[in-house]
Scaffold this active site. Structure first.
Site, short mmCIF file in Angstrom:
data_model
loop_
_atom_site.label_atom_id
_atom_site.label_comp_id
_atom_site.label_asym_id
_atom_site.label_seq_id
_atom_site.Cartn_x
_atom_site.Cartn_y
_atom_site.Cartn_z
N HIS A 169 56.94 80.94 37.60
CA HIS A 169 56.21 80.72 38.86
C HIS A 169 56.41 79.23 39.15
O HIS A 169 55.64 78.39 38.72
CB HIS A 169 54.73 81.07 38.71
CG HIS A 169 54.52 82.53 38.46
ND1 HIS A 169 53.35 83.07 38.02
CD2 HIS A 169 55.37 83.59 38.60
CE1 HIS A 169 53.48 84.40 37.89
NE2 HIS A 169 54.69 84.72 38.23
N ASP A 194 59.72 94.42 33.35
CA ASP A 194 59.75 93.12 34.04
C ASP A 194 60.11 92.10 32.96
O ASP A 194 59.28 91.76 32.12
CB ASP A 194 58.37 92.84 34.64
CG ASP A 194 58.33 91.55 35.46
OD1 ASP A 194 59.26 90.72 35.32
OD2 ASP A 194 57.35 91.36 36.21
N ASP A 210 51.03 74.27 9.10
CA ASP A 210 52.11 73.36 9.48
C ASP A 210 53.24 74.07 10.24
O ASP A 210 54.36 73.58 10.32
CB ASP A 210 52.67 72.64 8.25
CG ASP A 210 53.18 73.62 7.22
OD1 ASP A 210 52.90 74.84 7.35
OD2 ASP A 210 53.88 73.18 6.28
N GLU A 213 59.54 91.02 45.25
CA GLU A 213 59.09 92.00 44.25
C GLU A 213 57.93 92.88 44.71
O GLU A 213 56.84 92.87 44.12
CB GLU A 213 58.68 91.26 42.97
CG GLU A 213 57.72 90.10 43.16
CD GLU A 213 57.31 89.48 41.82
OE1 GLU A 213 56.86 90.23 40.95
OE2 GLU A 213 57.44 88.25 41.66
N HIS A 236 57.38 84.65 44.65
CA HIS A 236 56.98 83.28 44.28
C HIS A 236 58.24 82.47 44.11
O HIS A 236 59.35 83.03 43.96
CB HIS A 236 56.16 83.30 42.98
CG HIS A 236 56.79 84.10 41.88
ND1 HIS A 236 57.79 83.58 41.07
CD2 HIS A 236 56.62 85.38 41.47
CE1 HIS A 236 58.17 84.52 40.21
NE2 HIS A 236 57.50 85.62 40.43
N HIS A 258 49.89 92.81 34.31
CA HIS A 258 50.37 91.89 33.28
C HIS A 258 50.38 92.54 31.89
O HIS A 258 50.08 91.90 30.88
CB HIS A 258 49.55 90.60 33.26
CG HIS A 258 49.75 89.77 34.50
ND1 HIS A 258 48.86 88.82 34.93
CD2 HIS A 258 50.75 89.76 35.40
CE1 HIS A 258 49.31 88.26 36.04
NE2 HIS A 258 50.46 88.83 36.35
N ARG A 281 57.73 98.73 40.49
CA ARG A 281 58.02 97.43 41.10
C ARG A 281 59.54 97.25 41.05
O ARG A 281 60.19 97.68 40.08
CB ARG A 281 57.31 96.30 40.35
CG ARG A 281 57.58 94.92 40.92
CD ARG A 281 56.59 93.83 40.46
NE ARG A 281 56.59 93.59 39.04
CZ ARG A 281 55.65 93.99 38.20
NH1 ARG A 281 54.62 94.67 38.65
NH2 ARG A 281 55.72 93.72 36.91
N TYR A 320 51.23 100.88 42.84
CA TYR A 320 50.59 101.17 41.55
C TYR A 320 49.47 102.18 41.78
O TYR A 320 48.48 101.87 42.45
CB TYR A 320 50.03 99.87 40.94
CG TYR A 320 51.08 98.76 40.96
CD1 TYR A 320 52.00 98.64 39.92
CD2 TYR A 320 51.17 97.88 42.05
CE1 TYR A 320 52.98 97.66 39.95
CE2 TYR A 320 52.16 96.90 42.08
CZ TYR A 320 53.06 96.79 41.04
OH TYR A 320 54.04 95.84 41.09
N ASP A 367 63.81 86.40 36.68
CA ASP A 367 62.58 87.21 36.72
C ASP A 367 62.93 88.51 37.43
O ASP A 367 63.04 88.53 38.66
CB ASP A 367 61.49 86.41 37.47
CG ASP A 367 60.17 87.15 37.53
OD1 ASP A 367 60.04 88.19 36.87
OD2 ASP A 367 59.27 86.65 38.25
N GLU A 427 62.14 94.02 41.53
CA GLU A 427 62.10 92.55 41.69
C GLU A 427 63.49 91.96 41.52
O GLU A 427 64.16 92.20 40.50
CB GLU A 427 61.15 91.95 40.64
CG GLU A 427 61.13 90.43 40.64
CD GLU A 427 60.09 89.84 39.71
OE1 GLU A 427 59.74 90.49 38.70
OE2 GLU A 427 59.61 88.72 39.99
N HIS A 473 49.39 92.68 44.77
CA HIS A 473 49.93 91.32 44.57
C HIS A 473 50.81 90.92 45.74
O HIS A 473 51.04 91.72 46.65
CB HIS A 473 50.67 91.22 43.23
CG HIS A 473 51.84 92.14 43.07
ND1 HIS A 473 53.05 91.90 43.67
CD2 HIS A 473 51.99 93.30 42.36
CE1 HIS A 473 53.91 92.86 43.32
NE2 HIS A 473 53.28 93.73 42.55
N1 GLY Z 1 57.06 88.29 35.69
C1 GLY Z 1 56.07 87.65 36.42
C2 GLY Z 1 56.21 87.90 37.84
O1 GLY Z 1 56.92 88.80 38.24
O2 GLY Z 1 55.69 87.18 38.65
MN MN Z 2 57.98 87.53 39.62
MN MN Z 3 58.55 89.59 37.14
#
Ligand code: GLY
Ligand code: MN
Ligand code: MN
Length: 437
Positions: free
Chosen positions: A358, A257, A36, A381, A351, A240, A403, A385, A268, A405, A347
């Protein structure tokens, strides 16, 4: 946010769908964790955007030009016993008085009431495919109206995915949204500063995560916008990574991050800094390259430029820099064309950012990258790597993930970096860490 904000959004939304249409939106379900106990509840972003209503077990209906009212809310009726055990809830009266519904009904009444609301409506806008059980209910309500068409009424003939209209609205942030995003950004900057100040070799990644979390919570952001990544050394090469349970080693970098969610809006942010407070020379070379790429990408964020321009700028600088440092060989234009930089930068450069980390909104319109417009918010960002098993490069480069960002608002004349107050120049990071007590 003030109730008028949601009302203004509803008016704009109602104007944008056909005058004979209807839109139906379900609240997010409450998700069991075990027995529960439930996961902390967070309202569906679309639902919240139009209603400001924070409870589960609710369905909102928007009916343009309906004489008896254009906003109908089904929700839990007030139950004093529930109020004692589970907490406050608006009830039917609160749905009208607090949340501005024109009519409210108990959620248990929905199968009786909904078919009447659908009579003579042409199209149903809904979140098709989001919740199969709700989709079945929708179909059922339409079938019920159809069964009555001999009495001269019409039943809706089309389902339309509501994302198109609603997500285009959400893509351009109103001033209240920008206010909430500034606040989420500022809280998150403070959390990253605290992490830099508290970082020491020998601590565990989760101890730094706790510092970040402490700053979020104590400043009123009760939730992260996404699971925090606190990745020392080679862990930063797992894009991730969220295990956050390794010890921090002197000589490694730490990539964090992490972003707060404040009043339903996300920040973010990523920063990468040396665990012992001083960048080594290979770390410095790669960091400067990522920073140069990030600044060049931010420079491309302005109205009239297209979505991909920041990414293209970042890729160009990273690829050229990797050749210069000897990590890639060949002509940069060819390496870009063949996407060979993807061994180290796999990547994209950003975004949309908003209620969802996102966030919603198309990146292409008519198969072309869309133009940036004032009121859009995006992340910038870039990263590099180089995993510890990356045998194709000299040993000194291995085990480094970087990174940087930031969150960027497109303005009428260019852009504003909402996360500007968080240091990212090497000398500023080192000075901040030097001053650790
Ligand atoms: N923290 C997820 C991204 O940077 O897209
Ligand atoms: Mn991001
Ligand atoms: Mn991020």
């Amino acid at each position: 946010m003030d109730n008028d904000v949601f009302k203004r959004r509803r008016i704009r939304y109602l104007e944008r769908i056909g005058s004979d249409d209807v839109a139906i939106l379900a609240s997010a379900p409450l998700t069991p964790r075990n027995r529960d106990v439930h996961f902390p509840y967070r309202q569906d972003s679309d639902f919240y955007y139009l209603t400001g209503f924070p409870e589960p077990d609710a369905v909102a209906v928007f009916l343009p030009n309906r004489k008896k009212g254009q906003f109908v809310l089904f929700c839990k009726d007030f139950d004093p016993n529930k109020a004692i055990w589970e907490g406050r809830h608006a009830g039917l009266k609160g749905a009208r008085k607090q949340y501005g519904a024109d009519e409210s009904y108990a959620i248990e009444e929905i199968n009786e009431v909904m078919p009447d609301l659908l009579v003579n409506r042409e199209r149903i806008h809904c979140g098709l495919g989001r919740n199969p059980e709700f989709d079945r209910m929708l179909l059922d309500w339409v079938v019920r109206v159809k069964s009555r068409t001999r009495s001269g009424i019409r039943a809706p003939e089309e389902f339309v995915d509501m994302d198109r209209v609603l997500h285009e609205m959400r893509l351009i942030k109103d001033s209240e949204e920008i206010g909430a995003m500034r606040h989420a950004a500022e809280i998150s900057c403070q959390a990253h500063i605290r992490a830099m100040q508290e970082c020491r070799p020998g601590l565990y990644e989760y101890q730094i995560e706790a510092e970040v979390q402490h700053e979020f919570m104590s400043r009123g952001a009760r939730s992260t916008a996404y699971p925090s990544i606190v990745a020392g050394g080679d862990n930063a090469c797992v894009l991730h990574y969220t295990e956050n349970n390794d010890p921090l080693q002197a000589g490694d970098l730490l990539l964090i991050d992490a972003g707060a969610e404040y009043d339903y809006y996300a920040a973010d942010i990523t920063r990468t800094f040396p665990i012992n407070g001083r960048f080594s020379s290979p770390q410095r070379a790669l960091y400067e390259l990522v920073l140069e790429a990030q600044l060049a990408a931010i420079d491309k964020v302005r109205p009239g430029n297209h979505w991909n321009e920041p990414h293209e700028a970042a890729v160009k600088i990273l690829t050229r820099g990797l050749v210069k440092l000897g990590l890639l060989e060949g002509r940069p234009s060819r390496l870009i064309k063949k996407e060979l930089y993807k061994d180290f930068y796999m990547h994209r450069t950003g975004h949309w950012l908003g209620m969802d980390v996102h966030d919603v909104g198309d990146y292409k319109v008519d198969d072309q990258w869309r133009e940036l417009k004032a009121g859009m918010v995006l992340t910038v960002e870039p990263g590099l790597y180089i995993g510890k098993h990356c045998k194709q490069v000299a040993r000194r480069w291995r085990g480094i993930g970087i990174r940087i960002e930031d969150d960027v608002l497109v303005t009428e004349s260019g852009c504003e970096v909402l996360t500007e107050s968080l240091p990212k120049q090497i000398e500023d990071i080192e000075a901040l860490m030097e001053a650790r007590s």
